[in-house]
Write a protein that holds these residues in place. Structure first.
Motif, PDB file in Angstrom:
ATOM      1  N   ARG A   1       8.468 -11.235   3.136  1.00  0.00           N
ATOM      2  CA  ARG A   1       8.421 -12.416   2.279  1.00  0.00           C
ATOM      3  C   ARG A   1       8.216 -13.702   3.085  1.00  0.00           C
ATOM      4  O   ARG A   1       7.533 -14.612   2.627  1.00  0.00           O
ATOM      5  CB  ARG A   1       9.693 -12.509   1.433  1.00  0.00           C
TER       6      ARG A   1
ATOM      7  N   TYR B   1       3.382  -9.481   1.322  1.00  0.00           N
ATOM      8  CA  TYR B   1       4.321  -9.341   0.206  1.00  0.00           C
ATOM      9  C   TYR B   1       4.510  -7.869  -0.146  1.00  0.00           C
ATOM     10  O   TYR B   1       5.617  -7.429  -0.462  1.00  0.00           O
ATOM     11  CB  TYR B   1       3.768 -10.124  -0.980  1.00  0.00           C
TER      12      TYR B   1
ATOM     13  N   LEU C   1       7.363 -16.085  -4.848  1.00  0.00           N
ATOM     14  CA  LEU C   1       8.092 -15.844  -3.601  1.00  0.00           C
ATOM     15  C   LEU C   1       9.417 -16.594  -3.549  1.00  0.00           C
ATOM     16  O   LEU C   1      10.346 -16.190  -2.843  1.00  0.00           O
ATOM     17  CB  LEU C   1       7.224 -16.243  -2.405  1.00  0.00           C
TER      18      LEU C   1
END
Length: 256
Positions: free
Chosen positions: A191, A186, A224
């Protein structure tokens, strides 16, 4: 140049001196530097910072307490050598032969160990944090995990990811390592990789009945999945700070 001089000075001043340790044999030091041949030599406490000893024959040599920081020992023969307490910060030991060597208490931080032979090596109390190419057989999954967290906290995300990968390879159900690797990914804006790791972590935490881990993985997944609206944030959260409880969960997996 000034920074290099400062670094060398720091290395020299961090060597601990003991009255019970004798000085290196000066003739042996000269022989080593001139010929790179010094089997069974007495190099106790020798100052060999930045020395080019690639391919040197140092089998059976006594290098206890020697300062070899940033030295090039690639492909060197150090079988059976005594390197206890040696300063090996940043040393290049790629493809070196170290079988049967004594590295107890040595400082191998930030060293290079790719393809090094480490069979039967004494690594008791050896510092390996930041070392590159650590063979999996010389460390536990928990140690790789702890090194990964330490590197991530310093901003070295790629190195952290490699440590977490090694921890997972040794312990496939290591939920904490998956979660930590997801956080490191991250940090470098991967991602998709972070999402995959978070999903794996959640699945494993559920199977292990780890409620705090489940909640943290789910919070991470929610983060996320938050729409970015086509914007890329210029600031990245610290390794522990992007969700409130993540730090305490990750710390559960340290080897203490």
């Amino acid at each position: 140049m000034n920074s290099q001089i400062l670094a060398i000075t720091v290395f020299l001043t961090t060597i601990s001196l003991s009255t019970s340790v004798q000085a290196a044999n000066s003739e042996h030091v000269r022989r080593l530097l001139a010929t790179k041949e010094c089997q069974n030599c007495d190099l106790t406490g020798a100052g060999l910072v930045l020395a080019d000893l690639s391919g040197a024959n140092l089998s059976g040599a006594n290098l206890a307490g020697a300062n070899l920081s940033r030295a090039n020992l690639s492909a060197a023969d150090l079988r059976g050598a005594n390197l206890s307490g040696a300063g090996l910060f940043g040393v290049n030991l790629s493809s070196a032969k170290l079988s049967g060597a004594n590295l107890a208490g040595a400082d191998l931080r930030n060293s290079y160990l790719m393809n090094a032979e480490l069979n039967g090596v004494n690594l008791n109390s050896t510092s390996l944090q930041g070392a590159i190419g650590i063979p999996s057989q010389i460390a536990t999954p928990e140690e790789f995990y702890a090194w990964g967290v330490a590197e991530a906290q310093k901003g070295n995300q790629q190195q952290a990811i490699d440590y977490f990968r090694q921890a997972i390879a040794m312990k496939p159900d290591y939920a904490g390592a998956y979660l930590a690797r997801g956080v490191a990914r991250y940090q470098i804006l991967d991602r998709q990789g972070a999402f995959q790791d978070a999903q794996m972590a959640e699945k494993m935490f559920i199977s292990q009945n780890n409620n705090s881990g489940i909640l943290t993985a789910q919070a991470f997944l929610k983060e996320l999945q938050t729409p970015q609206d086509g914007k890329v944030s210029t600031g990245k959260p610290s390794f522990f700070d992007f969700v409130g409880s993540l730090g305490s969960v990750l710390l559960q997996f340290f080897p203490f």
